[in-house]
Design an enzyme around this catalytic site. Structure first.
Site, mmCIF file in Angstrom:
data_model
loop_
_atom_site.group_PDB
_atom_site.id
_atom_site.type_symbol
_atom_site.label_atom_id
_atom_site.label_comp_id
_atom_site.label_asym_id
_atom_site.label_seq_id
_atom_site.Cartn_x
_atom_site.Cartn_y
_atom_site.Cartn_z
ATOM 1 N N HIS A 196 24.651 -13.432 14.613
ATOM 2 C CA HIS A 196 24.550 -11.580 15.244
ATOM 3 C C HIS A 196 24.923 -10.269 14.986
ATOM 4 O O HIS A 196 25.089 -9.541 15.565
ATOM 5 C CB HIS A 196 25.050 -11.875 17.169
ATOM 6 C CG HIS A 196 24.807 -10.956 17.730
ATOM 7 N ND1 HIS A 196 25.222 -10.424 18.605
ATOM 8 C CD2 HIS A 196 23.519 -10.768 18.067
ATOM 9 C CE1 HIS A 196 25.116 -9.543 19.610
ATOM 10 N NE2 HIS A 196 23.322 -9.703 19.001
ATOM 11 N N LYS A 198 26.114 -7.015 12.797
ATOM 12 C CA LYS A 198 24.562 -6.230 11.724
ATOM 13 C C LYS A 198 25.635 -5.514 11.265
ATOM 14 O O LYS A 198 26.619 -4.156 11.732
ATOM 15 C CB LYS A 198 24.323 -4.640 12.792
ATOM 16 C CG LYS A 198 23.273 -5.492 14.002
ATOM 17 C CD LYS A 198 24.406 -6.284 15.207
ATOM 18 C CE LYS A 198 22.885 -7.379 16.075
ATOM 19 N NZ LYS A 198 23.660 -7.732 17.349
ATOM 20 N N ASP A 203 27.640 -0.251 -2.630
ATOM 21 C CA ASP A 203 28.771 0.073 -3.350
ATOM 22 C C ASP A 203 29.947 -0.849 -3.191
ATOM 23 O O ASP A 203 31.044 0.073 -3.572
ATOM 24 C CB ASP A 203 28.378 1.403 -4.253
ATOM 25 C CG ASP A 203 27.523 1.703 -4.596
ATOM 26 O OD1 ASP A 203 26.259 1.214 -4.782
ATOM 27 O OD2 ASP A 203 26.914 3.080 -4.563
ATOM 28 N N HIS A 381 22.481 -1.433 25.136
ATOM 29 C CA HIS A 381 22.785 -2.470 23.927
ATOM 30 C C HIS A 381 24.027 -2.135 23.090
ATOM 31 O O HIS A 381 24.536 -2.885 21.963
ATOM 32 C CB HIS A 381 21.734 -2.327 22.706
ATOM 33 C CG HIS A 381 21.240 -3.637 22.220
ATOM 34 N ND1 HIS A 381 22.106 -3.519 20.735
ATOM 35 C CD2 HIS A 381 21.170 -4.736 22.623
ATOM 36 C CE1 HIS A 381 21.841 -4.903 20.902
ATOM 37 N NE2 HIS A 381 21.641 -6.189 21.131
ATOM 38 N N LYS A 383 28.291 -2.150 22.599
ATOM 39 C CA LYS A 383 29.270 -2.790 22.852
ATOM 40 C C LYS A 383 30.420 -1.967 22.435
ATOM 41 O O LYS A 383 31.312 -2.141 21.242
ATOM 42 C CB LYS A 383 29.366 -4.227 21.959
ATOM 43 C CG LYS A 383 28.339 -4.707 22.309
ATOM 44 C CD LYS A 383 26.771 -4.880 20.778
ATOM 45 C CE LYS A 383 25.958 -5.722 20.873
ATOM 46 N NZ LYS A 383 25.009 -6.102 21.690
ATOM 47 N N ASP A 388 43.256 2.893 27.316
ATOM 48 C CA ASP A 388 44.797 3.276 26.720
ATOM 49 C C ASP A 388 44.169 4.534 26.561
ATOM 50 O O ASP A 388 44.950 5.614 25.389
ATOM 51 C CB ASP A 388 46.166 3.003 26.687
ATOM 52 C CG ASP A 388 46.595 2.114 27.654
ATOM 53 O OD1 ASP A 388 45.979 2.753 28.555
ATOM 54 O OD2 ASP A 388 47.944 1.335 27.474
#
Length: 463
Positions: A196, A198, A203, A381, A383, A388
């Protein structure tokens, strides 16, 4: 298509139901998070580990740049013991909001590549955006830049083999993660374990990570009313990514190469995968990955530790929220001790079961003082978490059992008030575009919704 992918993965998970059915309770998925005493936290820079005095100086400065917090005294030592990956300084971190800005930055980095491009993704669709990336990668491969792509078998099952054949015929090395087809399996057949993550590395110096797949669902922005609807009348997707430069990129490179090797990819050519690191900024970053092979999710353990250390605020945005008892307890305990706990969750989704399973916990959380909001007008979508004002994480990890136990996930933790202010501003924009869930009104919801929640929660472990 996304709903079909999700249902397929859930069905695959049921293959293990006979084994798990006899369990009297759900497993504890992180270790004891009690305070552990150990050596002082040590940072790494472009030229290796810093001295204890240098590390303390940087952490002291970071602890003074936000609200008063115990994060830098209690949490970091525990995080160090749990995770093991270095806490690196000298990084430049750019917060990327939504698909258009992320794709623009990624394509610019691809265009500038000189040695190699490594990409790892769950979804890569054969649509307008996917074709743009395919063409850009093919052009770099033809220029002598070695391109490698890891694509998840379930996530890309709707993408034609012709699309990937075109990439491979240009010289791009394409690796299918845990193939669905048993005949294509190179190691053990592990259908329920999905990649899952991404990630894109250019380089060995620039990296991108977060929640954004390669798909035209991200072609519209999420904050402007005019751009929320894509051609065809569908809602745009709201997501978040990071662009990183500095020593943390080497940690991401190690993860990509480890996955390539574990999945039996073609032998790696001798390229400059780890160029001489140079400072790119002053951000402190820790890269955290998790996988089903580990006894518990390192990302999840780190998040619980950070919430447990929170003194003033926990601002959490997540697409798929099906919390286990430990996360529920951490959020409610934080609210009970006076921490401002706010959750931004979807108001519409591509996963019916996850959506209603998560809503089944609203009453419990609201009663405990946790504030819940649902994002309007888009498919949420993202996350992200901000604690703090000084501890922030962006990545691919959802707050559901699938991410905790079955997926390979990837997050970055960024410390300090400067980056925290950027995440806080982004959270405030999402909050302004969200509807508050009020306990009294929520308890008057329809019987139909209650039945959907009850049914969906039966599947919580396998979502």
């Amino acid at each position: 298509m996304r709903l079909f992918r999700h249902l397929l993965v859930s069905a695959i998970a049921l293959l293990g139901l006979a084994i798990l059915w006899g369990c009297s309770s759900l497993p504890v998925i992180v270790p004891d998070l009690g305070l552990r005493r150990g050596p002082p936290v040590q940072l790494e820079g472009a030229r290796g580990p810093l001295s204890a005095a240098q590390s303390k100086s940087i952490l002291d400065r970071l602890s003074q740049s936000g609200q008063p917090t115990d994060i830098f005294s209690r949490h970091l030592a525990l995080e160090e013991a749990l995770v093991g990956s270095p806490l690196t300084t000298g990084n430049r971190v750019l917060l990327l909001q939504d698909g258009p800005s992320t794709y623009q930055a990624m394509l610019a980095a691809i265009s500038a590549a000189q040695d190699h491009i490594h990409m790892e993704t769950y979804i890569l669709e054969d649509d307008e955006v996917g074709q743009r990336f395919a063409q850009a990668l093919i052009e770099k491969q033809q220029q002598g830049v070695q391109v490698r792509l890891i694509r998840d078998s379930v996530g890309t099952m709707g993408t034609s083999e012709t699309f990937f054949r075109r990439l491979m015929e240009s010289g791009i090395q394409v690796l299918e993660f845990n193939p669905i087809n048993p005949a294509a399996v190179r190691t053990e057949w592990l259908l329920n374990q999905r990649d899952h993550r991404k990630l894109m590395i250019v380089d060995g110096r620039t990296a991108f990570l977060g929640g954004i797949n390669i798909s035209s669902v991200y072609s519209g922005g999420s904050f402007s009313r005019a751009s929320r609807v894509r051609p065809g009348g569908e809602a745009s997707w709201r997501d978040t990514d990071l662009q990183l430069q500095g020593p943390a990129v080497a940690e991401l490179q190690k993860l990509f190469l480890a996955t390539w090797e574990a999945q039996k990819g073609e032998p790696l050519q001798s390229l400059n995968h780890f160029p001489e690191p140079v400072p790119a900024g002053h951000q402190v970053v820790r890269v955290i990955a998790s996988s089903p092979e580990e006894p518990y999710s390192l990302i999840y353990a780190t998040l619980l530790s950070a919430i447990g250390s929170a003194e003033s605020s926990v601002y959490l945005t997540n697409a798929y929220f099906v919390p286990d008892p430990q996360l529920l307890a951490a959020l409610m305990d934080a609210a009970a001790r006076g921490v401002d706990v706010k959750l931004i969750l979807p108001s519409q989704t591509d996963s019916w079961l996850v959506f209603h399973a998560g809503r089944g916990y609203y009453d419990l959380l609201l009663t405990a003082g946790v504030k819940i909001y649902e994002r309007r007008g888009v498919i949420l979508h993202s996350k992200t978490v901000l604690i703090d004002g000084v501890w922030a994480t962006v990545g691919s990890t959802n707050l559901d059992w699938r991410s905790f136990l079955h997926n390979h996930e990837l997050n970055a933790v960024v410390l300090g008030g400067e980056f925290g202010q950027q995440v806080n501003a982004m959270f405030a924009k999402d909050l302004a575009a969200s509807n508050a869930i009020v306990l009294e009104q929520w308890r008057r919801r329809s019987l139909d919704l209650r039945l959907k929640e009850a049914f969906a929660r039966l599947w919580a472990y396998w979502l």
